[in-house]
Design a protein around this motif. Structure first.
Motif, PDB file in Angstrom:
ATOM      1  N   LEU A  12     125.748  45.884  52.188  1.00  0.00           N
ATOM      2  CA  LEU A  12     124.446  46.222  52.754  1.00  0.00           C
ATOM      3  C   LEU A  12     124.672  47.278  53.829  1.00  0.00           C
ATOM      4  CD1 LEU A  12     123.099  42.595  53.258  1.00  0.00           C
ATOM      5  CD2 LEU A  12     122.559  44.150  51.392  1.00  0.00           C
ATOM      6  N   ALA A  13     124.028  48.407  53.682  1.00  0.00           N
ATOM      7  CA  ALA A  13     124.171  49.479  54.663  1.00  0.00           C
ATOM      8  C   ALA A  13     123.234  49.225  55.839  1.00  0.00           C
ATOM      9  CB  ALA A  13     123.839  50.820  54.023  1.00  0.00           C
ATOM     10  N   VAL A  14     123.741  49.456  57.049  1.00  0.00           N
ATOM     11  CA  VAL A  14     122.942  49.323  58.264  1.00  0.00           C
ATOM     12  C   VAL A  14     122.808  50.715  58.871  1.00  0.00           C
ATOM     13  CG1 VAL A  14     122.750  48.239  60.525  1.00  0.00           C
ATOM     14  CG2 VAL A  14     123.880  47.020  58.674  1.00  0.00           C
ATOM     15  N   ASP A  22     122.764  50.554  64.599  1.00  0.00           N
ATOM     16  CA  ASP A  22     121.562  50.198  65.350  1.00  0.00           C
ATOM     17  C   ASP A  22     121.355  48.683  65.251  1.00  0.00           C
ATOM     18  OD1 ASP A  22     118.942  49.663  66.196  1.00  0.00           O
ATOM     19  OD2 ASP A  22     118.207  51.605  65.491  1.00  0.00           O
ATOM     20  N   PRO A  23     121.529  47.942  66.352  1.00  0.00           N
ATOM     21  CA  PRO A  23     121.384  46.486  66.302  1.00  0.00           C
ATOM     22  C   PRO A  23     120.006  46.024  65.838  1.00  0.00           C
ATOM     23  CG  PRO A  23     122.399  47.142  68.359  1.00  0.00           C
ATOM     24  CD  PRO A  23     121.933  48.393  67.672  1.00  0.00           C
ATOM     25  N   ASP A  24     118.966  46.795  66.121  1.00  0.00           N
ATOM     26  CA  ASP A  24     117.625  46.423  65.654  1.00  0.00           C
ATOM     27  C   ASP A  24     117.553  46.469  64.130  1.00  0.00           C
ATOM     28  OD1 ASP A  24     116.615  45.951  68.205  1.00  0.00           O
ATOM     29  OD2 ASP A  24     116.013  48.051  68.454  1.00  0.00           O
ATOM     30  N   LYS A  25     118.209  47.452  63.536  1.00  0.00           N
ATOM     31  CA  LYS A  25     118.244  47.560  62.062  1.00  0.00           C
ATOM     32  C   LYS A  25     119.075  46.418  61.484  1.00  0.00           C
ATOM     33  CE  LYS A  25     116.058  51.495  62.184  1.00  0.00           C
ATOM     34  NZ  LYS A  25     114.687  51.663  61.822  1.00  0.00           N
ATOM     35  N   ILE A  29     117.758  43.444  58.902  1.00  0.00           N
ATOM     36  CA  ILE A  29     118.423  43.064  57.651  1.00  0.00           C
ATOM     37  C   ILE A  29     118.727  41.568  57.652  1.00  0.00           C
ATOM     38  CG2 ILE A  29     120.593  43.265  56.357  1.00  0.00           C
ATOM     39  CD1 ILE A  29     120.525  46.279  57.082  1.00  0.00           C
ATOM     40  N   LEU A  30     119.244  41.068  58.775  1.00  0.00           N
ATOM     41  CA  LEU A  30     119.606  39.651  58.844  1.00  0.00           C
ATOM     42  C   LEU A  30     118.393  38.730  58.846  1.00  0.00           C
ATOM     43  CD1 LEU A  30     122.546  39.817  61.404  1.00  0.00           C
ATOM     44  CD2 LEU A  30     122.679  39.443  58.928  1.00  0.00           C
ATOM     45  N   ILE A  48     130.629  39.206  56.713  1.00  0.00           N
ATOM     46  CA  ILE A  48     131.460  40.129  57.501  1.00  0.00           C
ATOM     47  C   ILE A  48     130.634  41.349  57.882  1.00  0.00           C
ATOM     48  CG2 ILE A  48     133.464  41.665  57.452  1.00  0.00           C
ATOM     49  CD1 ILE A  48     134.781  39.734  55.518  1.00  0.00           C
ATOM     50  N   LEU A  49     130.801  41.786  59.133  1.00  0.00           N
ATOM     51  CA  LEU A  49     130.216  43.038  59.599  1.00  0.00           C
ATOM     52  C   LEU A  49     131.373  44.005  59.828  1.00  0.00           C
ATOM     53  CD1 LEU A  49     127.947  44.837  60.697  1.00  0.00           C
ATOM     54  CD2 LEU A  49     128.320  43.780  62.923  1.00  0.00           C
ATOM     55  N   TYR A  50     131.462  45.026  58.983  1.00  0.00           N
ATOM     56  CA  TYR A  50     132.511  46.036  59.099  1.00  0.00           C
ATOM     57  C   TYR A  50     131.977  47.181  59.935  1.00  0.00           C
ATOM     58  CZ  TYR A  50     135.670  49.817  57.875  1.00  0.00           C
ATOM     59  OH  TYR A  50     136.543  50.866  57.939  1.00  0.00           O
TER      60      TYR A  50
END
Length: 92
Positions: A12-14, A22-25, A29-30, A48-50
Motif C-alpha cells: 500500500l503506497a502512502v 504524510d502521517p495523515d495519509k 489508509i489505516l 510492516i511500515l517500510y
C-alpha cells in the motif's frame, strides 16, 4: 499485478511530500481497519511500515521529528512494525 503478490505481500503506497511520509495519509489508509484487527491473524491489516527517513530516493525527502513521532504513535496503535531503511543518513 504487483511483483510481490505471489509472495503474499500486498503493498500500500502512502503519499509523501517534502517532509516524507504524510502521517495523515497513513492514518487515512489505516482507518480501513480497527486497531483490534491487529490481534486477528487472518486480518489483512498492514504488518510492516517500510520507510526511508533520510534522503528518500528519488525525492530527497527527509522525515521531520514530528512526523516520525506521529508515525510511531500510529504504529503502536495498530501494532505495526517499522522497518527503517536509512542508507543516506551519513550522506545528509
Amino acid at each position: 499485478m504487483d511483483e510481490l503478490e505471489p509472495l503474499g505481500c500486498n503493498l500500500l503506497a502512502v503519499e509523501s511530500d517534502a517532509d516524507g511520509i504524510d502521517p495523515d495519509k497513513l492514518r487515512h489508509i489505516l482507518s480501513r481497519w480497527s486497531p483490534a484487527d491487529a490481534k486477528n491473524p487472518n486480518s489483512d491489516i498492514p504488518k510492516i511500515l517500510y520507510c526511508v527517513p533520510t534522503g528518500g530516493n528519488p525525492t530527497g525527502s527527509s522525515l521531520t521529528l514530528k512526523r516520525k513521532q506521529e508515525m510511531y504513535r500510529l504504529a503502536q496503535e495498530y501494532d505495526i512494525m517499522i522497518l527503517e531503511d536509512d542508507p543516506y543518513y551519513y550522506i545528509q
